[in-house]
Design a protein around this motif. Structure first.
Motif, PDB file in Angstrom:
ATOM      1  N   ILE A   1      66.698  63.412  39.209  1.00 23.60           N
ATOM      2  CA  ILE A   1      66.350  63.804  37.839  1.00 23.60           C
ATOM      3  C   ILE A   1      65.531  65.098  37.865  1.00 23.60           C
ATOM      4  O   ILE A   1      65.778  66.023  37.085  1.00 23.60           O
ATOM      5  CB  ILE A   1      65.579  62.670  37.131  1.00 23.60           C
ATOM      6  CG1 ILE A   1      66.496  61.462  36.904  1.00 23.60           C
ATOM      7  CG2 ILE A   1      65.000  63.159  35.796  1.00 23.60           C
ATOM      8  CD1 ILE A   1      65.777  60.230  36.383  1.00 23.60           C
ATOM      9  N   VAL A   2      64.558  65.165  38.752  1.00 26.45           N
ATOM     10  CA  VAL A   2      63.769  66.392  38.892  1.00 26.45           C
ATOM     11  C   VAL A   2      64.679  67.561  39.230  1.00 26.45           C
ATOM     12  O   VAL A   2      64.563  68.657  38.661  1.00 26.45           O
ATOM     13  CB  VAL A   2      62.672  66.209  39.959  1.00 26.45           C
ATOM     14  CG1 VAL A   2      62.056  67.554  40.333  1.00 26.45           C
ATOM     15  CG2 VAL A   2      61.594  65.256  39.465  1.00 26.45           C
ATOM     16  N   ALA A   3      65.607  67.350  40.158  1.00 23.19           N
ATOM     17  CA  ALA A   3      66.527  68.419  40.547  1.00 23.19           C
ATOM     18  C   ALA A   3      67.378  68.876  39.369  1.00 23.19           C
ATOM     19  O   ALA A   3      67.664  70.075  39.226  1.00 23.19           O
ATOM     20  CB  ALA A   3      67.424  67.945  41.693  1.00 23.19           C
ATOM     21  N   ALA A   4      67.775  67.931  38.511  1.00 24.67           N
ATOM     22  CA  ALA A   4      68.596  68.282  37.350  1.00 24.67           C
ATOM     23  C   ALA A   4      67.854  69.230  36.420  1.00 24.67           C
ATOM     24  O   ALA A   4      68.433  70.202  35.910  1.00 24.67           O
ATOM     25  CB  ALA A   4      69.008  67.020  36.604  1.00 24.67           C
ATOM     26  N   PHE A   5      66.564  68.978  36.212  1.00 21.11           N
ATOM     27  CA  PHE A   5      65.798  69.848  35.313  1.00 21.11           C
ATOM     28  C   PHE A   5      65.341  71.124  36.010  1.00 21.11           C
ATOM     29  O   PHE A   5      65.186  72.168  35.365  1.00 21.11           O
ATOM     30  CB  PHE A   5      64.621  69.083  34.722  1.00 21.11           C
ATOM     31  CG  PHE A   5      65.039  68.095  33.676  1.00 21.11           C
ATOM     32  CD1 PHE A   5      65.529  68.531  32.453  1.00 21.11           C
ATOM     33  CD2 PHE A   5      64.998  66.735  33.920  1.00 21.11           C
ATOM     34  CE1 PHE A   5      65.941  67.637  31.484  1.00 21.11           C
ATOM     35  CE2 PHE A   5      65.399  65.820  32.960  1.00 21.11           C
ATOM     36  CZ  PHE A   5      65.884  66.272  31.743  1.00 21.11           C
ATOM     37  N   ALA A   6      65.132  71.063  37.327  1.00 23.14           N
ATOM     38  CA  ALA A   6      64.713  72.266  38.061  1.00 23.14           C
ATOM     39  C   ALA A   6      65.823  73.305  38.117  1.00 23.14           C
ATOM     40  O   ALA A   6      65.550  74.473  38.416  1.00 23.14           O
ATOM     41  CB  ALA A   6      64.276  71.892  39.473  1.00 23.14           C
ATOM     42  N   ARG A   7      67.040  72.908  37.819  1.00 23.16           N
ATOM     43  CA  ARG A   7      68.143  73.870  37.859  1.00 23.16           C
ATOM     44  C   ARG A   7      67.911  75.015  36.878  1.00 23.16           C
ATOM     45  O   ARG A   7      68.199  76.174  37.176  1.00 23.16           O
ATOM     46  CB  ARG A   7      69.458  73.164  37.552  1.00 23.16           C
ATOM     47  CG  ARG A   7      70.671  74.082  37.669  1.00 23.16           C
ATOM     48  CD  ARG A   7      71.950  73.339  37.363  1.00 23.16           C
ATOM     49  NE  ARG A   7      73.100  74.214  37.542  1.00 23.16           N
ATOM     50  CZ  ARG A   7      74.346  73.872  37.218  1.00 23.16           C
ATOM     51  NH1 ARG A   7      74.598  72.668  36.708  1.00 23.16           N
ATOM     52  NH2 ARG A   7      75.330  74.732  37.400  1.00 23.16           N
TER      53      ARG A   7
END
Length: 343
Positions: free
Chosen positions: A89-95
């Motif tokens: 989830i963090v990776a999805a928003f960090a994109r």
């Protein structure tokens, strides 16, 4: 999944500041929690994990939010680390964005911390509301203060940029306002920053059954503490507004809907967490081209004085005609190593 560079995302965020675009989104990735805080009721009505949004859903939401700009995205709950896919989830928003995660600390381990930072987590706030055993009683579980303090050290020691990426978050209430010097000494002992947010008792999922807003005059005392404790990061302008709010003269307009928004654990969008009933759509089903104008058109938030939370204060300080002091504090207090003093 290719992540935009930090410079790209930072440039788009700065453009959002000056172009009066949305700059902050709060995401409840789950309303499940392992604690039972008195001022919150999310834990009383938890969704089943099977009913929560998937990682793919959050990737969709992140992409749609990117149409508005590169936002500061607060990943919250409930307790976000109860999600087994929290790293994804963090990776999805960090994109496209700048993810901040707020946690009570219980599930934080060195392995999880490293994975979160590697996924693109920008900053982590660890919740501590009392400097002593009252924190455990308030949160409903023995050992919670110790768990939070361990989490601070783990997140700090694994962070790519160290202590500047970790802070203590305190909910300011009637029965802990007097303990702020001790709380600030606690965060100073860990070498991290400190922020506060005023308790909200009138919004959805809020309560006055255990705590309520502090007494008049606390804003002035907090400003004095900010002068004494340089790691106290909360905007001066926000602290100045506390006593006005307590006196019934909170500043307006509120920028909820126009410059910040809330997305719940099902993808429903509202102007803020205090106004969950003002749903304007769902980011899984509806495009940003529909959601954005609906949020901006809401009339109620513009004159609302129901709360004085830090999300409102942050966006207010970075909206309208540039406030040079707020911009200076943003680029110094929020981006540099905390300057710690225990006096």
């Amino acid at each position: 999944m290719t992540r935009q560079s930090y410079i790209q995302r930072g440039g788009r965020l700065l453009y959002g500041f000056v172009a009066q675009k949305p700059i902050h989104a709060i995401i409840q990735v789950s309303n499940r929690c392992n604690l039972t805080c008195g001022f919150c009721s999310f834990w009383e009505n938890p969704a089943r994990p099977a009913d929560e949004l998937t990682t793919a859903d959050f990737e969709t939401i992140s992409g749609k939010l990117a149409e508005a700009g590169s936002l500061i995205v607060s990943i919250e709950g409930g307790e976000p680390t109860l999600r087994r896919d929290i790293v994804d989830i963090v990776a999805a928003f960090a994109r496209f964005h700048h993810p901040i995660m707020f946690t009570n600390g219980w599930k934080v381990t060195p392995a999880l911390a490293r994975r979160l930072w590697d996924a693109g987590l920008d900053t982590c706030g660890v919740s501590i509301d009392y400097p002593d055993a009252r924190h455990d009683r308030h949160r409903g579980k023995p050992g919670t203060l110790d768990a939070a303090r361990r989490a601070i050290d783990v997140m700090r020691d694994t962070a790519p940029r160290g202590a500047r990426q970790v802070f203590v978050m305190t909910v300011l209430m009637h029965d802990n306002a007097g303990a702020m010097p001790e709380l600030l000494a606690l965060s100073a002992a860990h070498g991290v920053g400190h922020q506060v947010t005023m308790i909200s008792t009138g919004g959805a999922a809020r309560h006055t059954r255990a705590q309520w807003i502090p007494h008049d005059g606390i804003g002035a005392r907090l400003l004095e503490l900010k002068r004494r404790f340089p790691h106290f990061m909360t905007f001066s302008g926000y602290l100045e507004g506390i006593d006005a709010y307590l006196a019934g003269t909170a500043r307006t307009p509120c920028w909820a809907g126009e410059r910040f928004l809330n997305i719940d654990h099902l993808g429903d969008v509202s102007p803020c967490i205090e106004k969950l009933e003002l749903r304007v759509g769902n980011l899984l089903r509806d495009p940003w081209a529909v959601i954005g104008p609906r949020l901006a058109a809401l009339a109620e938030p513009k004159t609302c004085t129901d709360c004085w939370t830090s999300c409102r204060g942050f966006v207010e300080e970075m909206s309208g005609p540039p406030r040079l002091r707020s911009w200076r504090e943003f680029f110094s207090d929020f981006s540099k190593q905390p300057k710690v003093s225990t006096t």
